[in-house]
Design a protein around this motif. Structure first.
Motif, PDB file in Angstrom:
ATOM      1  N   GLN A  12       0.831  -1.203   0.000  1.00  0.00           N
ATOM      2  CA  GLN A  12       0.000   0.000   0.000  1.00  0.00           C
ATOM      3  C   GLN A  12       0.869   1.258   0.000  1.00  0.00           C
ATOM      4  O   GLN A  12       0.626   2.217  -0.741  1.00  0.00           O
ATOM      5  N   ALA A  13       1.901   1.242   0.838  1.00  0.00           N
ATOM      6  CA  ALA A  13       2.791   2.395   0.942  1.00  0.00           C
ATOM      7  C   ALA A  13       3.501   2.674  -0.383  1.00  0.00           C
ATOM      8  O   ALA A  13       3.659   3.833  -0.784  1.00  0.00           O
ATOM      9  N   ASP A  51      -1.756   6.024   8.401  1.00  0.00           N
ATOM     10  CA  ASP A  51      -2.668   4.899   8.628  1.00  0.00           C
ATOM     11  C   ASP A  51      -3.140   4.985  10.080  1.00  0.00           C
ATOM     12  O   ASP A  51      -2.333   5.155  10.995  1.00  0.00           O
ATOM     13  N   TRP A  52      -4.431   4.875  10.287  1.00  0.00           N
ATOM     14  CA  TRP A  52      -4.972   4.998  11.646  1.00  0.00           C
ATOM     15  C   TRP A  52      -4.481   3.871  12.545  1.00  0.00           C
ATOM     16  O   TRP A  52      -4.208   4.070  13.725  1.00  0.00           O
ATOM     17  N   VAL A  77      -3.682  13.693   6.415  1.00  0.00           N
ATOM     18  CA  VAL A  77      -4.777  12.864   5.903  1.00  0.00           C
ATOM     19  C   VAL A  77      -4.635  11.474   6.486  1.00  0.00           C
ATOM     20  O   VAL A  77      -3.537  10.900   6.484  1.00  0.00           O
ATOM     21  N   PHE A  78      -5.727  10.938   7.002  1.00  0.00           N
ATOM     22  CA  PHE A  78      -5.721   9.576   7.531  1.00  0.00           C
ATOM     23  C   PHE A  78      -6.317   8.608   6.520  1.00  0.00           C
ATOM     24  O   PHE A  78      -7.282   8.930   5.828  1.00  0.00           O
ATOM     25  N   CYS A  79      -5.712   7.432   6.450  1.00  0.00           N
ATOM     26  CA  CYS A  79      -6.276   6.322   5.690  1.00  0.00           C
ATOM     27  C   CYS A  79      -6.741   5.287   6.709  1.00  0.00           C
ATOM     28  O   CYS A  79      -5.967   4.879   7.571  1.00  0.00           O
ATOM     29  N   PRO A 103     -10.740   0.113   1.286  1.00  0.00           N
ATOM     30  CA  PRO A 103      -9.615   0.197   0.353  1.00  0.00           C
ATOM     31  C   PRO A 103      -9.579   1.541  -0.363  1.00  0.00           C
ATOM     32  O   PRO A 103     -10.614   2.096  -0.730  1.00  0.00           O
ATOM     33  N   ILE A 104      -8.375   2.062  -0.520  1.00  0.00           N
ATOM     34  CA  ILE A 104      -8.190   3.409  -1.074  1.00  0.00           C
ATOM     35  C   ILE A 104      -8.515   3.432  -2.565  1.00  0.00           C
ATOM     36  O   ILE A 104      -8.042   2.588  -3.324  1.00  0.00           O
ATOM     37  N   ARG A 105      -9.316   4.405  -2.948  1.00  0.00           N
ATOM     38  CA  ARG A 105      -9.564   4.672  -4.375  1.00  0.00           C
ATOM     39  C   ARG A 105      -8.566   5.749  -4.777  1.00  0.00           C
ATOM     40  O   ARG A 105      -8.655   6.889  -4.317  1.00  0.00           O
TER      41      ARG A 105
END
Length: 228
Positions: A12-13, A51-52, A77-79, A103-105
């Protein structure tokens, strides 16, 4: 812009890093919150993606350190996979600028990042000049009669509040809640200590064209004065 991405999922990173680099940004990735906090001691970042849920400490702890170190002008910004309304409200209430559900768009992610960058650019403050004092709010620098003065982060933030409220009595409790937002372990004596330091460092006994007065039983008032 120099981004810090705090995300324990390596895949993800790397995707987030590639997206941000494609827009010309510098990106440093951290898999743990404490690693980022340590890096902040020697490096500066213009934007944080957090990331939270991290393996070592909570995202809220990372956010607290970011605000203490970098102030409130740096976007965060938090994911998070926690998409229920209450969790989202908690994240924003703690001081995040936005959150992206997982999941991130990725197109949405970049659009939100670009929106925050535009907002930050348009809201960029000019210098604050009163008496012999000039404060560069963006660079967090202050000069007295053209000579740079070394202030701690809290001293700088307190000076900004005072200079923006010339002639107004500011209760100690208001100063405490404005400058020490997330620190529950300080009391009004901390305000007195920092006010005393500012009086000496910035010539607030009249030398700078400003006088900081303690108003008995209430708080502090900063006034302009005629210099002889």
């Amino acid at each position: 812009m120099n981004f810090a991405v705090i995300e324990d999922s390596r895949s993800q990173a790397e995707v987030l890093k590639a997206l941000l680099k494609s827009e010309g940004h510098q990106v440093e990735v951290f898999s743990e919150g404490l690693a980022c906090i340590e890096a902040m001691k020697t490096r500066s970042f213009d934007f944080f993606v957090v990331d939270w849920t991290l393996p070592d400490i909570g995202g809220d702890e990372v956010l607290k350190h970011i605000r203490e170190k970098c102030g409130w002008d740096v976007p965060v910004v938090f994911c998070t996979a926690r998409t229920e309304e209450e969790s989202a409200a908690d994240i924003l209430r703690l001081g995040a600028d936005d959150f992206i559900p997982k999941p991130i768009r990725y197109m949405e992610f970049m659009a939100r990042v670009q929106g925050l960058l535009r907002r930050r650019k348009s809201a960029r403050p000019g210098p604050l000049r009163i008496g012999g004092i000039e404060m560069d709010l963006e660079g967090r620098r202050v000069t007295l009669a053209g000579v740079e003065v070394d202030l701690t982060q809290r001293e700088f933030d307190l000076a900004v509040v005072l200079l923006r409220n010339i002639g107004r009595v500011l209760p100690r409790e208001e100063l405490l809640s404005s400058v020490w937002v997330r620190d529950n372990e300080v009391d009004t004596r901390t305000v007195d200590t920092h006010a005393s330091r500012l009086r000496k460092k910035l010539g607030l006994a009249g030398e700078s064209g400003l006088m900081l007065t303690s108003v008995y039983g209430q708080g502090y008032r900063l006034d302009t004065v005629q210099q002889g």
